[in-house]
Design a protein around this motif. Structure first.
Motif, PDB file in Angstrom:
ATOM      1  N   GLY A  89       0.773  -1.228   0.000  1.00  0.00           N
ATOM      2  CA  GLY A  89       0.000   0.000   0.000  1.00  0.00           C
ATOM      3  C   GLY A  89       0.808   1.283   0.000  1.00  0.00           C
ATOM      4  O   GLY A  89       0.238   2.363   0.188  1.00  0.00           O
ATOM      5  N   TYR A  90       2.098   1.191  -0.237  1.00  0.00           N
ATOM      6  CA  TYR A  90       2.923   2.400  -0.271  1.00  0.00           C
ATOM      7  C   TYR A  90       2.930   2.996  -1.673  1.00  0.00           C
ATOM      8  O   TYR A  90       2.962   2.274  -2.672  1.00  0.00           O
ATOM      9  CB  TYR A  90       4.358   2.083   0.154  1.00  0.00           C
ATOM     10  N   GLY A  91       2.951   4.318  -1.745  1.00  0.00           N
ATOM     11  CA  GLY A  91       2.951   4.995  -3.028  1.00  0.00           C
ATOM     12  C   GLY A  91       4.300   5.506  -3.461  1.00  0.00           C
ATOM     13  O   GLY A  91       4.472   5.941  -4.604  1.00  0.00           O
ATOM     14  N   ARG A  92       5.281   5.467  -2.549  1.00  0.00           N
ATOM     15  CA  ARG A  92       6.612   5.983  -2.862  1.00  0.00           C
ATOM     16  C   ARG A  92       7.674   5.117  -2.205  1.00  0.00           C
ATOM     17  O   ARG A  92       7.447   4.495  -1.164  1.00  0.00           O
ATOM     18  CB  ARG A  92       6.783   7.412  -2.349  1.00  0.00           C
ATOM     19  N   ILE A  93       8.859   5.107  -2.819  1.00  0.00           N
ATOM     20  CA  ILE A  93      10.043   4.516  -2.210  1.00  0.00           C
ATOM     21  C   ILE A  93      11.121   5.589  -2.189  1.00  0.00           C
ATOM     22  O   ILE A  93      11.304   6.317  -3.176  1.00  0.00           O
ATOM     23  CB  ILE A  93      10.563   3.294  -2.990  1.00  0.00           C
ATOM     24  N   GLY A  94      11.825   5.705  -1.072  1.00  0.00           N
ATOM     25  CA  GLY A  94      12.914   6.668  -0.965  1.00  0.00           C
ATOM     26  C   GLY A  94      14.243   5.977  -0.755  1.00  0.00           C
ATOM     27  O   GLY A  94      14.316   4.799  -0.366  1.00  0.00           O
ATOM     28  N   LEU A  95      15.325   6.716  -0.999  1.00  0.00           N
ATOM     29  CA  LEU A  95      16.673   6.243  -0.716  1.00  0.00           C
ATOM     30  C   LEU A  95      17.600   7.443  -0.694  1.00  0.00           C
ATOM     31  O   LEU A  95      17.247   8.538  -1.116  1.00  0.00           O
ATOM     32  CB  LEU A  95      17.140   5.229  -1.769  1.00  0.00           C
ATOM     33  N   SER A  96      18.828   7.241  -0.186  1.00  0.00           N
ATOM     34  CA  SER A  96      19.884   8.238  -0.355  1.00  0.00           C
ATOM     35  C   SER A  96      21.095   7.538  -0.930  1.00  0.00           C
ATOM     36  O   SER A  96      21.328   6.353  -0.674  1.00  0.00           O
ATOM     37  CB  SER A  96      20.223   8.920   0.967  1.00  0.00           C
ATOM     38  N   THR A  97      21.887   8.290  -1.714  1.00  0.00           N
ATOM     39  CA  THR A  97      22.998   7.682  -2.426  1.00  0.00           C
ATOM     40  C   THR A  97      23.970   8.764  -2.870  1.00  0.00           C
ATOM     41  O   THR A  97      23.724   9.959  -2.672  1.00  0.00           O
ATOM     42  CB  THR A  97      22.464   6.874  -3.622  1.00  0.00           C
ATOM     43  N   GLY A 100      13.738   5.601 -13.162  1.00  0.00           N
ATOM     44  CA  GLY A 100      12.552   6.356 -12.778  1.00  0.00           C
ATOM     45  C   GLY A 100      12.636   7.107 -11.472  1.00  0.00           C
ATOM     46  O   GLY A 100      11.691   7.806 -11.108  1.00  0.00           O
ATOM     47  N   TRP A 101      13.735   7.006 -10.750  1.00  0.00           N
ATOM     48  CA  TRP A 101      13.901   7.730  -9.494  1.00  0.00           C
ATOM     49  C   TRP A 101      14.232   9.189  -9.782  1.00  0.00           C
ATOM     50  O   TRP A 101      14.930   9.501 -10.744  1.00  0.00           O
ATOM     51  CB  TRP A 101      15.005   7.103  -8.652  1.00  0.00           C
ATOM     52  N   ARG A 102      13.766  10.090  -8.909  1.00  0.00           N
ATOM     53  CA  ARG A 102      13.994  11.515  -9.077  1.00  0.00           C
ATOM     54  C   ARG A 102      14.622  12.102  -7.809  1.00  0.00           C
ATOM     55  O   ARG A 102      14.259  11.740  -6.695  1.00  0.00           O
ATOM     56  CB  ARG A 102      12.673  12.240  -9.369  1.00  0.00           C
ATOM     57  N   ILE A 103      15.561  13.022  -8.010  1.00  0.00           N
ATOM     58  CA  ILE A 103      16.214  13.691  -6.884  1.00  0.00           C
ATOM     59  C   ILE A 103      15.237  14.651  -6.226  1.00  0.00           C
ATOM     60  O   ILE A 103      14.518  15.400  -6.905  1.00  0.00           O
ATOM     61  CB  ILE A 103      17.472  14.428  -7.358  1.00  0.00           C
ATOM     62  N   GLY A 107      26.808  17.222   0.669  1.00  0.00           N
ATOM     63  CA  GLY A 107      26.608  17.703  -0.689  1.00  0.00           C
ATOM     64  C   GLY A 107      26.975  16.691  -1.757  1.00  0.00           C
ATOM     65  O   GLY A 107      26.579  16.841  -2.913  1.00  0.00           O
ATOM     66  N   ASP A 108      27.725  15.662  -1.380  1.00  0.00           N
ATOM     67  CA  ASP A 108      28.058  14.591  -2.330  1.00  0.00           C
ATOM     68  C   ASP A 108      26.952  13.568  -2.457  1.00  0.00           C
ATOM     69  O   ASP A 108      27.061  12.629  -3.264  1.00  0.00           O
ATOM     70  CB  ASP A 108      29.336  13.875  -1.885  1.00  0.00           C
ATOM     71  N   ARG A 109      25.911  13.739  -1.670  1.00  0.00           N
ATOM     72  CA  ARG A 109      24.835  12.758  -1.604  1.00  0.00           C
ATOM     73  C   ARG A 109      23.538  13.383  -2.105  1.00  0.00           C
ATOM     74  O   ARG A 109      23.367  14.606  -2.131  1.00  0.00           O
ATOM     75  CB  ARG A 109      24.640  12.277  -0.165  1.00  0.00           C
ATOM     76  N   VAL A 110      22.588  12.534  -2.495  1.00  0.00           N
ATOM     77  CA  VAL A 110      21.258  12.995  -2.891  1.00  0.00           C
ATOM     78  C   VAL A 110      20.204  12.110  -2.255  1.00  0.00           C
ATOM     79  O   VAL A 110      20.447  10.933  -1.945  1.00  0.00           O
ATOM     80  CB  VAL A 110      21.069  12.979  -4.421  1.00  0.00           C
ATOM     81  N   LEU A 111      19.040  12.693  -2.069  1.00  0.00           N
ATOM     82  CA  LEU A 111      17.853  11.952  -1.671  1.00  0.00           C
ATOM     83  C   LEU A 111      17.026  11.740  -2.929  1.00  0.00           C
ATOM     84  O   LEU A 111      16.800  12.678  -3.696  1.00  0.00           O
ATOM     85  CB  LEU A 111      17.076  12.734  -0.614  1.00  0.00           C
ATOM     86  N   MET A 112      16.577  10.505  -3.157  1.00  0.00           N
ATOM     87  CA  MET A 112      15.809  10.176  -4.368  1.00  0.00           C
ATOM     88  C   MET A 112      14.508   9.477  -3.993  1.00  0.00           C
ATOM     89  O   MET A 112      14.446   8.767  -2.988  1.00  0.00           O
ATOM     90  CB  MET A 112      16.632   9.299  -5.315  1.00  0.00           C
ATOM     91  N   VAL A 113      13.488   9.694  -4.818  1.00  0.00           N
ATOM     92  CA  VAL A 113      12.175   9.098  -4.583  1.00  0.00           C
ATOM     93  C   VAL A 113      11.653   8.498  -5.892  1.00  0.00           C
ATOM     94  O   VAL A 113      11.802   9.088  -6.968  1.00  0.00           O
ATOM     95  CB  VAL A 113      11.174  10.151  -4.054  1.00  0.00           C
ATOM     96  N   LEU A 114      11.052   7.325  -5.768  1.00  0.00           N
ATOM     97  CA  LEU A 114      10.363   6.681  -6.882  1.00  0.00           C
ATOM     98  C   LEU A 114       8.873   6.667  -6.595  1.00  0.00           C
ATOM     99  O   LEU A 114       8.435   6.152  -5.556  1.00  0.00           O
ATOM    100  CB  LEU A 114      10.873   5.242  -7.055  1.00  0.00           C
ATOM    101  N   GLN A 115       8.083   7.228  -7.500  1.00  0.00           N
ATOM    102  CA  GLN A 115       6.627   7.156  -7.390  1.00  0.00           C
ATOM    103  C   GLN A 115       6.154   5.825  -7.959  1.00  0.00           C
ATOM    104  O   GLN A 115       6.472   5.494  -9.092  1.00  0.00           O
ATOM    105  CB  GLN A 115       5.971   8.330  -8.139  1.00  0.00           C
ATOM    106  N   LEU A 116       5.394   5.070  -7.174  1.00  0.00           N
ATOM    107  CA  LEU A 116       4.925   3.756  -7.625  1.00  0.00           C
ATOM    108  C   LEU A 116       3.613   3.856  -8.381  1.00  0.00           C
ATOM    109  O   LEU A 116       2.861   4.803  -8.199  1.00  0.00           O
ATOM    110  CB  LEU A 116       4.753   2.842  -6.413  1.00  0.00           C
TER     111      LEU A 116
END
Length: 206
Positions: A146-154, A169-172, A197-206
């Motif tokens: 039932g989740y609509g998004r997945i997040g990560l950092s990289t 399909g992931w977006r910063i 600053g070398d890292r980003v947070l990214m999200v994928l909309q499901l």
């Protein structure tokens, strides 16, 4: 790898499989017996996978040194600590034709969204699609729950980090625009000695 606190640099699978942006939408259905390639399957974690996955963790961590981040994985987690991390989360395992683990993805809920906490593929099995298949399994699991998004950092610029996810399909997302809990998670996953600053947070909309 990805999100094991203090140690890991980011989700990684240097496959080089561009042009597969929509693999996360191909209907991965659960955790067992799901063949993604003629050479491997994705299934649920079993306790006897632990030594092999710990080895994958250690070997995959060495990749960051070649991209200017030798501190990532310089001190791999003890196997007991790694086991506790796996037990506390959802773990998908990619295995070869002989059922030997070649990669894994660890995920769980963080502040109301599903979070990819770690992804690693054994360097000996890179460029075979295992990372993409593991992402698909995580996406399918999150969607079914039932989740609509997945997040990560990289890492922002390492080819098998943010560029790999962007192709799928992931977006910063600006960490300043998310909840305090997600910002805290983002900062927690910045390895010691690395600039946020070398890292980003990214999200994928499901």
């Amino acid at each position: 790898m990805l999100q094991f606190p203090r140690l890991h640099g980011g989700p990684r699978d240097p496959e080089g499989n561009r042009g597969r942006r929509n693999d996360h939408r191909r209907g991965f259905r659960g955790l067992t017996g799901l063949r993604q390639s003629p050479g491997f399957t994705v299934r649920a974690f079993r306790p006897d996978d632990l030594p092999a996955l710990h080895g994958v963790e250690i070997r995959a961590s060495t990749l960051f040194a070649d991209h200017g981040y030798p501190e990532v994985g310089a001190e791999p987690p003890p196997i007991d600590e790694f086991a506790e991390f796996l037990r506390a989360n959802t773990v998908h395992v990619a295995v070869d034709a002989g059922d030997a683990p070649i990669g894994y993805a660890v995920s769980g809920e963080v502040d109301g969204i599903w979070w990819l906490k770690e992804l690693g593929v054994d360097p000996a099995h890179m460029r075979q699609g295992a990372g993409t298949a593991l992402l698909g399994a995580v996406s399918g699991h999150a969607r079914a729950a039932g989740y609509g998004r997945i997040g990560l950092s990289t890492f922002r610029d390492i080819p098998f980090n943010a560029p790999f996810y962007a192709c799928r399909g992931w977006r910063i997302v600006d960490p300043g625009t998310v909840s305090a809990a997600l910002r805290a998670r983002f900062l927690e996953e910045v390895p010691d000695g690395v600039s946020p600053g070398d890292r980003v947070l990214m999200v994928l909309q499901l």
